[in-house]
Design an enzyme around this catalytic site. Structure first.
Site, PDB file in Angstrom:
ATOM      1  N   ALA A  63       9.475  -2.495   1.777  1.00  0.00           N
ATOM      2  CA  ALA A  63       9.888  -1.842   3.225  1.00  0.00           C
ATOM      3  C   ALA A  63       8.665  -1.129   3.903  1.00  0.00           C
ATOM      4  O   ALA A  63       7.739  -0.699   2.940  1.00  0.00           O
ATOM      5  CB  ALA A  63      11.051  -0.892   3.010  1.00  0.00           C
ATOM      6  N   GLY A 108      11.419  -3.128  -1.771  1.00  0.00           N
ATOM      7  CA  GLY A 108      12.123  -4.153  -1.053  1.00  0.00           C
ATOM      8  C   GLY A 108      11.806  -5.550  -1.406  1.00  0.00           C
ATOM      9  O   GLY A 108      12.607  -6.407  -1.188  1.00  0.00           O
ATOM     10  N   GLU A 111      13.279  -6.442  -4.405  1.00  0.00           N
ATOM     11  CA  GLU A 111      14.886  -6.638  -4.273  1.00  0.00           C
ATOM     12  C   GLU A 111      15.083  -7.763  -3.440  1.00  0.00           C
ATOM     13  O   GLU A 111      16.203  -8.311  -3.856  1.00  0.00           O
ATOM     14  CB  GLU A 111      15.390  -5.229  -3.321  1.00  0.00           C
ATOM     15  CG  GLU A 111      15.325  -3.785  -4.348  1.00  0.00           C
ATOM     16  CD  GLU A 111      15.408  -2.786  -3.680  1.00  0.00           C
ATOM     17  OE1 GLU A 111      14.712  -2.320  -2.697  1.00  0.00           O
ATOM     18  OE2 GLU A 111      16.439  -1.910  -3.815  1.00  0.00           O
ATOM     19  N   GLU A 131      10.153   3.243  -5.472  1.00  0.00           N
ATOM     20  CA  GLU A 131      10.717   4.105  -4.610  1.00  0.00           C
ATOM     21  C   GLU A 131      10.832   5.551  -4.969  1.00  0.00           C
ATOM     22  O   GLU A 131      10.507   6.535  -3.899  1.00  0.00           O
ATOM     23  CB  GLU A 131      12.136   3.473  -4.230  1.00  0.00           C
ATOM     24  CG  GLU A 131      12.196   2.300  -3.331  1.00  0.00           C
ATOM     25  CD  GLU A 131      12.070   1.260  -3.990  1.00  0.00           C
ATOM     26  OE1 GLU A 131      11.796   1.316  -5.275  1.00  0.00           O
ATOM     27  OE2 GLU A 131      12.401   0.031  -3.643  1.00  0.00           O
TER      28      GLU A 131
HETATM   29  N1  CAA Z   1       4.496  -0.504   4.097  1.00  0.00           N
HETATM   30  C1  CAA Z   1       3.357  -0.380   4.972  1.00  0.00           C
HETATM   31  N2  CAA Z   1       2.318  -1.020   4.889  1.00  0.00           N
HETATM   32  C2  CAA Z   1       2.035  -1.468   3.449  1.00  0.00           C
HETATM   33  C3  CAA Z   1       2.804  -1.600   2.820  1.00  0.00           C
HETATM   34  C4  CAA Z   1       4.102  -1.166   2.797  1.00  0.00           C
HETATM   35  N3  CAA Z   1       5.144  -1.216   2.085  1.00  0.00           N
HETATM   36  N4  CAA Z   1       2.312  -2.049   1.707  1.00  0.00           N
HETATM   37  C5  CAA Z   1       0.915  -2.313   2.003  1.00  0.00           C
HETATM   38  N5  CAA Z   1       0.718  -2.078   3.488  1.00  0.00           N
HETATM   39  C6  CAA Z   1      -0.431  -2.075   4.110  1.00  0.00           C
HETATM   40  C7  CAA Z   1      -1.357  -0.981   3.575  1.00  0.00           C
HETATM   41  O1  CAA Z   1      -1.188   0.501   4.467  1.00  0.00           O
HETATM   42  C8  CAA Z   1      -2.838  -1.569   4.179  1.00  0.00           C
HETATM   43  O2  CAA Z   1      -2.730  -1.446   5.662  1.00  0.00           O
HETATM   44  P1  CAA Z   1      -4.000  -0.752   6.246  1.00  0.00           P
HETATM   45  O3  CAA Z   1      -5.281  -1.730   5.991  1.00  0.00           O
HETATM   46  O4  CAA Z   1      -3.586  -0.548   7.734  1.00  0.00           O
HETATM   47  O5  CAA Z   1      -4.236   0.773   5.589  1.00  0.00           O
HETATM   48  C9  CAA Z   1      -2.790  -3.066   4.025  1.00  0.00           C
HETATM   49  O6  CAA Z   1      -1.294  -3.232   3.857  1.00  0.00           O
HETATM   50  C10 CAA Z   1      -3.238  -3.504   2.613  1.00  0.00           C
HETATM   51  O7  CAA Z   1      -2.813  -2.849   1.565  1.00  0.00           O
HETATM   52  P2  CAA Z   1      -3.877  -1.803   0.993  1.00  0.00           P
HETATM   53  O8  CAA Z   1      -5.006  -1.575   1.564  1.00  0.00           O
HETATM   54  O9  CAA Z   1      -2.955  -0.685   0.319  1.00  0.00           O
HETATM   55  O10 CAA Z   1      -3.998  -2.796  -0.428  1.00  0.00           O
HETATM   56  P3  CAA Z   1      -4.241  -2.413  -2.077  1.00  0.00           P
HETATM   57  O11 CAA Z   1      -4.824  -3.961  -2.680  1.00  0.00           O
HETATM   58  O12 CAA Z   1      -5.335  -1.288  -1.907  1.00  0.00           O
HETATM   59  O13 CAA Z   1      -3.074  -2.023  -2.505  1.00  0.00           O
HETATM   60  C11 CAA Z   1      -0.747  -2.202  -2.800  1.00  0.00           C
HETATM   61  C12 CAA Z   1      -1.788  -3.096  -2.507  1.00  0.00           C
HETATM   62  C13 CAA Z   1      -0.800  -1.720  -4.308  1.00  0.00           C
HETATM   63  C14 CAA Z   1       0.682  -3.057  -2.685  1.00  0.00           C
HETATM   64  C15 CAA Z   1      -0.557  -0.978  -1.759  1.00  0.00           C
HETATM   65  O14 CAA Z   1      -0.494  -1.469  -0.533  1.00  0.00           O
HETATM   66  C16 CAA Z   1       1.069  -0.370  -2.022  1.00  0.00           C
HETATM   67  O15 CAA Z   1       1.118   0.302  -2.894  1.00  0.00           O
HETATM   68  N6  CAA Z   1       1.874  -0.544  -1.213  1.00  0.00           N
HETATM   69  C17 CAA Z   1       3.047   0.063  -0.969  1.00  0.00           C
HETATM   70  C18 CAA Z   1       4.113  -0.510  -2.024  1.00  0.00           C
HETATM   71  C19 CAA Z   1       5.224   0.126  -2.038  1.00  0.00           C
HETATM   72  O16 CAA Z   1       5.397   1.516  -2.566  1.00  0.00           O
HETATM   73  N7  CAA Z   1       6.412  -0.421  -1.844  1.00  0.00           N
HETATM   74  C20 CAA Z   1       7.799   0.053  -1.787  1.00  0.00           C
HETATM   75  C21 CAA Z   1       8.108   0.578  -0.157  1.00  0.00           C
HETATM   76  S1  CAA Z   1       9.647   1.557  -0.124  1.00  0.00           S
HETATM   77  C22 CAA Z   1      10.659   0.362  -0.201  1.00  0.00           C
HETATM   78  O17 CAA Z   1      10.749  -0.961  -0.271  1.00  0.00           O
HETATM   79  C23 CAA Z   1      12.320   1.095  -0.104  1.00  0.00           C
HETATM   80  C24 CAA Z   1      13.438   0.250  -0.538  1.00  0.00           C
HETATM   81  O18 CAA Z   1      14.063   0.119  -1.639  1.00  0.00           O
HETATM   82  C25 CAA Z   1      13.733  -1.025   0.620  1.00  0.00           C
END
Ligand code: CAA
Length: 256
Positions: A63, A108, A111, A131
């Site tokens: 998400a 998500g 999921e 999460e």
């Molecule tokens: N939401 C918003 N933006 C996201 C994102 C997310 N879940 N995942 C990645 N992005 C964005 C980053 O912010 C980044 O944008 P910017 O260049 O503008 O900063 C871009 O995508 C590329 O990501 P990274 O620079 O972070 O790339 P990386 O290779 O260094 O890392 C990653 C990749 C490990 C996937 C890291 O982006 C990350 O940890 N993302 C979040 C993953 C996460 O926590 N997902 C769960 C969300 S909560 C959820 O889903 C709730 C639920 O139950 C529904």
């Protein structure tokens, strides 16, 4: 384009595409994926679906945290309901769904993958439910579907620690059925989807309904409670701290 639909005979390939955010789901992207599945469900010429992510890095990174960070309880609950509509669209799709997991399937994204009937993964696939590190419980079906798929102990390890699981481990614990090279992942998924499509659509539908009866147990009430607790988390301090820390690229500090 947010979602691309292509067809190979009676198989539809739905590709989720939001490359600037590793295919993370904001409101528009969720709606676009739901609409695509609904659109394909209405097509009499399609008998199975392959669901994948655009590019070589992500199925979906979860998400959209940047969208969620400032949501209040009501907003969190509404976003949770929308996410449930997405995973429900996949789980209750008229045609069986194979998730071709081509990279990150986090939160998500995981999921959505586990709402599908079957999962194939590329070697760079990474699954996690991160999460709790963001101050919220999983909110789109993970607490209900993951324990049924990989067993309660492994699900607890993944959900409570947020630990990432790579493709080999995912195969070992039954999270995915097979690993295929990234270049041929979608083709391998289409091949299996075509095999399913060659069978009696009525018998396939009946078999899916019956497997859901065996597998789902109390899923409906579990999903409803999950949606409620996901929304409630947005009333507390941890969701703000967890998500702000992500946006500010630092580690979160959770108070007791
Ligand atoms: N939401 C918003 N933006 C996201 C994102 C997310 N879940 N995942 C990645 N992005 C964005 C980053 O912010 C980044 O944008 P910017 O260049 O503008 O900063 C871009 O995508 C590329 O990501 P990274 O620079 O972070 O790339 P990386 O290779 O260094 O890392 C990653 C990749 C490990 C996937 C890291 O982006 C990350 O940890 N993302 C979040 C993953 C996460 O926590 N997902 C769960 C969300 S909560 C959820 O889903 C709730 C639920 O139950 C529904």
């Amino acid at each position: 384009m947010a979602v691309d639909i292509s067809t190979r005979d009676s198989v539809a390939v739905i590709t989720m595409s939001r490359p600037e955010a590793l295919n993370a789901f904001n409101v528009e992207q969720i709606q676009a994926v739901i609409d695509s599945v609904t659109q394909v469900n209405d097509r009499a010429d399609i008998r199975s679906i392959v669901l994948t992510g655009e590019g070589e890095r992500a199925f979906a990174a979860g998400a959209d945290i940047k969208y969620m960070v400032d949501l209040d309880g009501a907003g969190g609950a509404e976003f949770g309901r929308l996410g449930h509509a997405l995973t429900r669209a996949v789980a209750e799709s008229r045609q069986p769904v194979i998730a071709a997991v081509n990279g990150f399937a986090l939160g998500g994204g995981c999921e959505v993958a586990i709402a599908a009937d079957i999962r194939f993964a590329s070697p760079n696939a990474v699954f996690a439910q991160p999460e709790v590190g963001l101050g919220i419980p999983p909110g789109w079906g993970g607490t209900q579907r993951l324990p049924r798929l990989v067993g309660p102990g492994m699900a607890a390890e993944m959900i409570l620690s947020g630990r990432r699981v790579g493709a080999d481990e995912a195969l070992r614990i039954g999270l995915v059925n097979a690993i295929h090279p990234l270049e041929t992942l979608v083709e391998a998924s289409v091949e299996l989807a075509a095999q399913i499509a060659a069978n009696s659509p009525r018998a396939v539908a009946a078999a899916r309904d019956l497997m859901k009866l065996a597998f789902n147990g109390q899923t409906a009430s579990g999903l409803a409670t999950e949606a409620e607790l996901f929304g409630e988390a947005f009333n507390g301090p941890d969701q703000k701290e967890g998500m702000r820390a992500f946006v500010e690229k630092r580690k979160p500090i959770f108070e007791n």
